[in-house]
Write an enzyme that holds these catalytic residues in place. Sequence first.
Site, short mmCIF file in Angstrom:
data_model
loop_
_atom_site.label_atom_id
_atom_site.label_comp_id
_atom_site.label_asym_id
_atom_site.label_seq_id
_atom_site.Cartn_x
_atom_site.Cartn_y
_atom_site.Cartn_z
N GLY A 9 0.84 -1.21 0.00
CA GLY A 9 0.00 0.00 0.00
C GLY A 9 0.87 1.25 0.00
N SER A 11 1.55 3.16 -2.52
CA SER A 11 1.23 4.13 -3.57
C SER A 11 0.67 5.44 -3.04
CB SER A 11 0.23 3.51 -4.57
OG SER A 11 -0.83 2.89 -3.88
N ARG A 12 -0.02 5.36 -1.89
CA ARG A 12 -0.75 6.55 -1.41
C ARG A 12 -0.69 6.65 0.11
NH1 ARG A 12 -6.41 5.57 -2.18
NH2 ARG A 12 -6.14 3.42 -2.87
N VAL A 61 -2.53 -8.03 -2.12
CA VAL A 61 -1.94 -8.63 -0.91
C VAL A 61 -2.76 -9.80 -0.37
CG1 VAL A 61 -0.68 -6.55 -0.18
CG2 VAL A 61 -3.01 -6.95 0.68
N SER A 139 -4.81 -0.43 13.96
CA SER A 139 -5.64 0.77 14.06
C SER A 139 -6.20 0.91 15.46
CB SER A 139 -6.82 0.69 13.09
OG SER A 139 -7.78 1.70 13.37
N TYR A 152 -13.70 -4.16 9.96
CA TYR A 152 -12.39 -3.48 10.03
C TYR A 152 -11.75 -3.68 11.41
CZ TYR A 152 -9.04 0.40 9.56
OH TYR A 152 -7.90 1.18 9.51
N LYS A 156 -8.23 -5.54 12.30
CA LYS A 156 -7.11 -4.84 12.93
C LYS A 156 -6.76 -5.43 14.30
CE LYS A 156 -6.19 -1.94 9.61
NZ LYS A 156 -4.91 -2.03 8.91
#
Length: 244
Positions: A9, A11-12, A61, A139, A152, A156
Amino acid sequence: MAKTAVVTGGSRGIGRAIAVKLAKDGFNVAIIFQGNEAKALETKALCENEGREARIYKCDVSNYQEAEEVCKTIQSDFGSIDVMVNNAGITRDGLLVRMKEEDFDAVINTNLKGCFNFTKCAGSIMLKQKAGRIVNISSVSGLLGNAGQANYSASKAGVIGLTKSSARELASRGITVNAVAPGYVQTDMTDVLSDKVKEALLGSIPLKRYGEVEDIANAVSFLVSDGASYITGQVLSVDGGMYM
Ligand code: NAP
């Protein structure tokens, strides 16, 4: 010879900041992206500006075979994998009773299985090297839970369990595994939240500001530095005090 860091991840957002910080720290960087090649190339250029070698690799991934192939390619391109940062992640928010099965699966597969895939593949390379650093991006939602983020938060929290178990397994070969748990950081991921939600979040941050991508990158930089060689299996919250 410069050491090599792999950032999924990259790229951004947070992953880009981590890639650039590690390049500043002296690492050559392998940037993994899923679809956004133009952004990945921007990150590559930013890392090269720091005087380091950088290459981009397209890989989902959540796909074990792709992860294994890309780790082998990176090892042959750079000679080693010294640092693995599992940062790629997605959200598919919704209340539990309305959450679609595919949204649960997609988040677990990217955030948790993706982390397993790269920990296993990069970890095997590090075992032979008898050295390495792995940092997994968890997170605050994995520590506190968050309404509307059952998938999520579960992914995490799972990353934290994976971090501690792999830290115990890999410690005898000099490999450390730690997690960083960001709070609210302004990126594409959080841009989609309404102003009302953003304001409520700000109210829950003791330091009274949102996190910057560099706040997370600095924590990763520390955990992969020589100064952190006696730290493993830990979760470092970088969240302005949200979780304490
Ligand atoms: P972002 O701006 O949405 O960027 C997500 C990155 O993950 C992109 O580089 C994307 O690649 C990559 N990615 C997504 N799915 C992938 C897949 N299946 N295979 C490979 N790459 C994939 O997210 P961010 O805010 O920087 O978040 C980075 C990490 O920090 C995530 O793990 C996130 O959960 C965690 N985090 C973020 C916050 C926050 O407030 N932003 C808070 C706590 C934790 P493409 O560009 O190619 O699509």
